[in-house]
Design a protein around this motif. Structure first.
Motif, PDB file in Angstrom:
ATOM      1  N   TYR A 191       3.223   1.704  -8.902  1.00 28.53           N
ATOM      2  CA  TYR A 191       3.169   0.976  -7.635  1.00 28.53           C
ATOM      3  C   TYR A 191       3.236   1.940  -6.454  1.00 28.53           C
ATOM      4  CZ  TYR A 191       4.306  -2.576  -4.149  1.00 28.53           C
ATOM      5  OH  TYR A 191       4.294  -3.387  -3.056  1.00 28.53           O
ATOM      6  N   GLY A 192       4.117   2.930  -6.547  1.00 28.62           N
ATOM      7  CA  GLY A 192       4.231   3.932  -5.482  1.00 28.62           C
ATOM      8  C   GLY A 192       2.980   4.771  -5.359  1.00 28.62           C
ATOM      9  N   THR A 193       2.351   5.092  -6.481  1.00 31.61           N
ATOM     10  CA  THR A 193       1.124   5.882  -6.464  1.00 31.61           C
ATOM     11  C   THR A 193      -0.012   5.086  -5.820  1.00 31.61           C
ATOM     12  OG1 THR A 193       1.820   6.977  -8.495  1.00 31.61           O
ATOM     13  CG2 THR A 193      -0.488   7.178  -7.882  1.00 31.61           C
ATOM     14  N   VAL A 194      -0.113   3.809  -6.161  1.00 30.10           N
ATOM     15  CA  VAL A 194      -1.169   2.969  -5.587  1.00 30.10           C
ATOM     16  C   VAL A 194      -0.961   2.809  -4.092  1.00 30.10           C
ATOM     17  CG1 VAL A 194      -2.133   0.630  -5.555  1.00 30.10           C
ATOM     18  CG2 VAL A 194      -1.677   1.758  -7.725  1.00 30.10           C
ATOM     19  N   LEU A 195       0.267   2.568  -3.659  1.00 32.45           N
ATOM     20  CA  LEU A 195       0.532   2.424  -2.231  1.00 32.45           C
ATOM     21  C   LEU A 195       0.282   3.711  -1.472  1.00 32.45           C
ATOM     22  CD1 LEU A 195       3.691   0.167  -1.948  1.00 32.45           C
ATOM     23  CD2 LEU A 195       1.344  -0.365  -1.348  1.00 32.45           C
ATOM     24  N   ALA A 196       0.497   4.833  -2.089  1.00 31.74           N
ATOM     25  CA  ALA A 196       0.262   6.103  -1.422  1.00 31.74           C
ATOM     26  C   ALA A 196      -1.226   6.329  -1.192  1.00 31.74           C
ATOM     27  CB  ALA A 196       0.845   7.247  -2.249  1.00 31.74           C
ATOM     28  N   GLN A 197      -2.077   5.725  -2.011  1.00 33.69           N
ATOM     29  CA  GLN A 197      -3.518   5.907  -1.870  1.00 33.69           C
ATOM     30  C   GLN A 197      -4.119   4.977  -0.817  1.00 33.69           C
ATOM     31  OE1 GLN A 197      -5.135   5.380  -5.743  1.00 33.69           O
ATOM     32  NE2 GLN A 197      -4.249   7.265  -6.547  1.00 33.69           N
ATOM     33  N   VAL A 198      -3.461   3.884  -0.535  1.00 33.96           N
ATOM     34  CA  VAL A 198      -3.984   2.931   0.444  1.00 33.96           C
ATOM     35  C   VAL A 198      -3.546   3.387   1.823  1.00 33.96           C
ATOM     36  CG1 VAL A 198      -3.932   0.540   1.229  1.00 33.96           C
ATOM     37  CG2 VAL A 198      -3.902   1.052  -1.206  1.00 33.96           C
ATOM     38  N   GLY A 199      -4.518   3.687   2.670  1.00 32.61           N
ATOM     39  CA  GLY A 199      -4.210   4.130   4.025  1.00 32.61           C
ATOM     40  C   GLY A 199      -4.117   2.951   4.981  1.00 32.61           C
ATOM     41  N   ASN A 200      -3.861   3.259   6.207  1.00 31.12           N
ATOM     42  CA  ASN A 200      -3.806   2.247   7.243  1.00 31.12           C
ATOM     43  C   ASN A 200      -5.231   2.006   7.734  1.00 31.12           C
ATOM     44  OD1 ASN A 200      -2.922   0.458   9.068  1.00 31.12           O
ATOM     45  ND2 ASN A 200      -1.942   1.929  10.433  1.00 31.12           N
ATOM     46  N   PRO A 201      -5.807   0.831   7.432  1.00 31.24           N
ATOM     47  CA  PRO A 201      -7.198   0.602   7.814  1.00 31.24           C
ATOM     48  C   PRO A 201      -7.350   0.462   9.328  1.00 31.24           C
ATOM     49  CG  PRO A 201      -6.257  -1.398   6.928  1.00 31.24           C
ATOM     50  CD  PRO A 201      -5.231  -0.324   6.766  1.00 31.24           C
TER      51      PRO A 201
END
Length: 97
Positions: A12-22
């Motif tokens: 979950y932390g890895t996935v959230l780290a990949q999603v930037g602020n659009p």
């Protein structure tokens, strides 16, 4: 059980780290829709003023010709409709900025 939760937390932390602020961007054809809305607002204001002018002219014509006021409901309806249409156009103009 704790290893499953730990692995889920890591994923979950890895996935959230990949999603930037659009960054927001306007939808396609937004400028054309805004222009069309401005034309509708202008048309609404024009029709409201025309309805108020027509109602006043009709009332004055009946008064001037000495005829019985056969259309007080029409005059009142035109004045009320014109006022509502003009108010709606003004409100839309204020909302659009």
């Amino acid at each position: 059980m704790s290893t499953v939760l730990s692995a889920a937390h890591d994923i979950y932390g890895t996935v959230l780290a990949q999603v930037g602020n659009p960054t927001p961007e306007a939808p396609p054809m937004a400028d054309k829709i805004l222009e069309m809305t401005r034309y509708f607002t202008w048309f609404t204001l024009l029709s409201g003023v025309t309805a108020i002018t027509f109602a006043g002219g009709r009332f004055a014509w009946e008064k001037w010709t000495g005829g019985a006021l056969q259309s007080p409901k029409m005059v009142a309806g035109a004045m009320l409709g014109g006022t509502v249409a003009t108010s709606a156009g003004t409100i839309m103009n204020a909302v659009m900025g």
